[in-house]
Structures are given as C-alpha cells and as structure tokens.
Design a protein around this motif. Structure first.
Motif, short mmCIF file in Angstrom:
data_model
loop_
_atom_site.label_atom_id
_atom_site.label_comp_id
_atom_site.label_asym_id
_atom_site.label_seq_id
_atom_site.Cartn_x
_atom_site.Cartn_y
_atom_site.Cartn_z
N LEU A 32 10.31 3.60 -6.21
CA LEU A 32 10.68 2.20 -6.10
C LEU A 32 11.02 1.85 -4.65
CD1 LEU A 32 12.84 1.61 -9.29
CD2 LEU A 32 10.45 1.01 -8.88
N LEU A 40 10.56 -10.39 -4.32
CA LEU A 40 9.77 -9.30 -4.88
C LEU A 40 8.96 -9.86 -6.04
CD1 LEU A 40 8.91 -6.35 -5.18
CD2 LEU A 40 10.85 -6.01 -6.71
N VAL A 42 6.13 -8.97 -8.87
CA VAL A 42 5.53 -7.86 -9.60
C VAL A 42 4.27 -8.33 -10.30
CG1 VAL A 42 5.86 -6.08 -11.36
CG2 VAL A 42 7.80 -6.82 -9.95
N TYR A 60 15.24 -1.04 -11.30
CA TYR A 60 15.30 -1.77 -10.04
C TYR A 60 16.56 -2.64 -10.01
CZ TYR A 60 13.67 -4.31 -5.93
OH TYR A 60 13.56 -4.83 -4.66
N LEU A 116 4.78 -5.79 -5.57
CA LEU A 116 4.72 -4.48 -6.22
C LEU A 116 3.67 -4.57 -7.32
CD1 LEU A 116 5.91 -1.64 -6.30
CD2 LEU A 116 7.64 -2.48 -7.88
N VAL A 181 2.85 -2.80 -2.22
CA VAL A 181 3.06 -1.42 -2.66
C VAL A 181 2.44 -1.28 -4.05
CG1 VAL A 181 4.74 0.35 -3.30
CG2 VAL A 181 5.17 -1.13 -1.31
#
Length: 422
Positions: A32, A40, A42, A60, A116, A181
């Motif tokens: 993570l 952030l 996702v 998280y 992410l 990422v």
C-alpha cells in the motif's frame, strides 16, 4: 508411506492451497502506498478486483474513493469503493459503461493525486471500451472468434490492446499527471504486465501490425470496422517510453508460481515429494495432456526423472481449438487427453482446474482423473476418445461425478495441474 494417502483428498487440498495463496489479503497490505497530498482514486478490473478493493479498504488509513469492475457473482461489499459487475469472457454493456466511468473518474487529476489500480485476470473482457468506430457488438464478435481460435492468451491480448480505448497503457496515460500505482494478480504465462487484463496501465511494445499478423495466423474473421482500425494503424497503443507513463509503479500481489509453491508445500507435508515443472506451460490442451502422460509413464516404468511417490505440478494457460460441439473447458480437455493417453495406468491420479473457479464458460473449476476413470466411463456407455474429439471434457467428468466445483474464488492465477504418482 503412499498407502496412507487419499489421492483425491490430497489433490483437492493442493488445489485449495493454490487458490488460498492467491487471495488478495496475503499481498496487498505490504504494497500500500503512502497517502498522497491530493486525492487517492481507486480503479480496477478483474475477477479478483472486488476482493482486492475490500482488502484495501480494510488496511488503508487515508481517505479514498473509486470504482472497480468484476465478473458477475464476484462482487464483495465495499463501503468507499463502488463495485460494478459485468460479463466475462464475452463482454456486455455493463462492462462498457463501467470502463467509461473509470476513464471519467481519472479525468483532470493533478500531480498531487494518486491513482491506485487493482488489476487481475479477466479485466480484458470486463473493460470492453472500444476505440471510436468500433461497436460493443464488434468487440463481442472478436472475443468469440479469439476464444475458439486456438490463439494463446498473449496473442489474444495483443489483438485486444489495439482495439481498446482503455487498454494498452491508455488508462495510465489518461491518469497523467497523477502518479499511478498498479497492484497485479497475474493469470498469464510469464507474468507479463501488458498481458494481464491487456495492460491498461503499462506500455505496450507490440503494434497494430503484430495484431494483424495474429489475425492472419489463425484465420480470424474480423468485422470491417475492426479490420480498418488495425490496418490503418489507428489502434496503435501507448508505448513503454511514453513520458505519461514515467514514474508509474507496478507490484505483483500473487502469481502462478506462488500458487504452485503453496501446493507443493501441502504435498510435502503429506510426505509426497513435489516437483514444479513450470508455471508457464502453454499449447493445445490435449497436446499438453499427452506430454504429461508420457512423463508420468516414465516415472512409473523407469523412476525417471523422479522416483514415485511424487507429484508433478504445472501452471500456465493452455488453449483449445474448438472443433466439436461439447461443453468445452481447457482444463478438462487437458485432463481427458491425459486420461486417454494413460489408458488406466495404475497409481496415477490427477487434477486440473482454473483458479478462478471457471473453466471455459462453465461454472465448474475443473475435474479429477483416477486410474479407473476410463473404465467407469465405458460402463456408462461413454467413449472417452469421442468425448475428447467433441471437446466435451465437462460432459465426460460430470457424468462420472468427478467435476470440481469451487464457486467464485475471488482470485485468478491461471490454471493449476497436478499429477500424483503413487
């Protein structure tokens, strides 16, 4: 030592261990990223993406939001990340809409933001957003042709990348200038990031001409709009040296090799030496079955290259060139071919299954082969060679009561094969 072994139980235990090793909670927490200065977001797609999202939420500490798309029946409840279900292996409108929404979510990001991306096998079909001029119906037709062509998964994904508005690095390019990422669960031989879900966040070294060569090689019939997209070069993907991909990170959460090692540990704990032959074995399923039968015979007759008792483990994605009208399944086709070639050889048992719980288009993971499988089939009036010729592995093992049904496993590290020689 081997007399105390229950072959079926040991084979099933190894398969379960392989699946468990690939569950997202084993790998996601240690990869993570630190919270960004900005937002952030996702996003993700694949058969394991919802399970990955749930683990992410559980571990998280910062704020997050986003959307991932998974296969029907593979949803896991999340509180911050929206879970959408869509069709696999042939895409549908739900996947098309989800893919567009994912692109919309990453629009207008800044260098302070972090994306992410949770990617696992199945993402190609679950994000079927085509390039302009190509319809969903065109993509569905291409997928059906690819699935029955005998092309490898790498070859199929090469074609898919050049027809997509989101794969082949295009999703990462859309996230720029935010950092990306990607956490991956690999389901492809060789663990090539550009082949997992057709590589939405990594550069693609292949070209439209490469995709056309694959189409010609397998005689795949393409809709006119698809052929034009490839022939004109309009479908060219994002290349690895594209500056928009600079700084992107990719981490593997689970791989086929990790699953094979987990299965090997189970065998050794039972007192059976385990040998991993490879995690990226490809080829026609029935041909791989014949080769594995030859190795098993060598072990039984000459104690080469290993002495019994032992178990031979392998992974990788075989292919099936469909010629018959049976229920299909590459794992059961491999297993039936193995059985026909072994012809009832005593003390040889086997299992083959897809770690996502779905072999082909059936909600069946795979099957188990025993030394008496062919004899039991003949007693029921089933001719094994005829079943193999008709691509009817599921019908064959289902009639014997030897199908392996796991239900949705919420992960996917490709096919699992074990040959147990006692």
């Amino acid at each position: 030592m081997s007399t105390a072994i229950n072959p079926r139980q040991l084979l099933e235990d190894m398969f379960r261990a392989a699946i468990e090793s690939a569950q997202p909670h084993h790998g996601i927490p240690r990869h993570l990223p630190a919270p960004p200065r900005g937002r952030l977001i996702v996003i993700g797609a694949g058969k394991a993406s919802a399970a990955m999202a749930r683990v992410l939420e559980d571990h998280y500490l910062g704020s997050l939001s986003g959307l991932v798309v998974t296969r029907y029946g593979y949803a896991v409840p999340c509180s911050k990340i929206e879970i959408v279900e869509a069709a696999h292996p042939v895409p549908d409108a739900a996947g098309l809409k989800a893919a567009q929404r994912i692109l919309d979510l990453v629009e207008g990001l800044t260098p302070d933001d972090l994306v992410l991306c949770l990617i696992s096998g199945g993402g190609s079909a679950l994000m079927p957003l085509p390039l302009p001029g190509i319809s969903l119906e065109d993509k569905q037709a291409v997928n059906r042709e690819l699935l029955k062509s005998g092309a490898s998964i790498s070859e199929m994904n090469c074609v898919r990348r050049h027809l997509s508005a989101i794969k082949g690095g295009r999703l990462a390019a859309a996230c720029h200038p935010a950092k990306v990422v990607t956490l991956l669960i690999s389901d492809v031989p060789g663990d090539g990031p550009c082949d997992i879900a057709s590589g939405p966040t990594v550069g693609d070294p292949t070209s439209c001409e490469d995709a056309l060569a694959i189409v010609r090689r397998y005689g795949i019939q393409l809709p006119p709009a698809v052929l034009e997209t490839l022939a004109s070069g309009r479908g060219e993907s994002i290349k690895p040296d594209d500056p928009r991909l600079a700084g992107s990170e990719t981490h593997f959460i689970a791989t086929p090799m990790m699953a094979l090692e987990a299965a090997a540990a189970v065998a050794r704990q039972a007192g059976i030496p385990a040998h991993i032959l490879g995690d990226a074995i490809e080829g026609e399923a029935r041909d791989v079955g014949k080769v594995m039968a030859g190795i098993a015979r060598q072990v039984v007759r000459f104690q080469q290259p290993f002495q019994p008792p032992c178990v031979l483990l392998s992974g990788g994605e075989t292919t099936v060139t469909v010629r018959g009208n049976g229920r299909g399944g590459r794992n059961v086709e491999y297993l039936l071919s193995l059985g026909v070639a072994l012809d009832g050889l005593p003390n040889v048992h086997a299992i083959a299954g897809d770690t996502d719980g779905v072999d082909g288009q059936e909600e069946i993971a795979g099957a188990i082969l025993a030394p008496d499988s062919l004899a039991r089939a003949w007693e029921k009036g089933i001719r094994p060679k005829d079943a193999l010729a008709d691509n009817d592995g599921h019908g064959f093992f289902g009639a014997l009561g030897d199908a392996v049904v796991t239900g949705p496993t919420l992960t996917n590290v490709n096919d699992f094969r074990a040959v147990l020689i006692l």
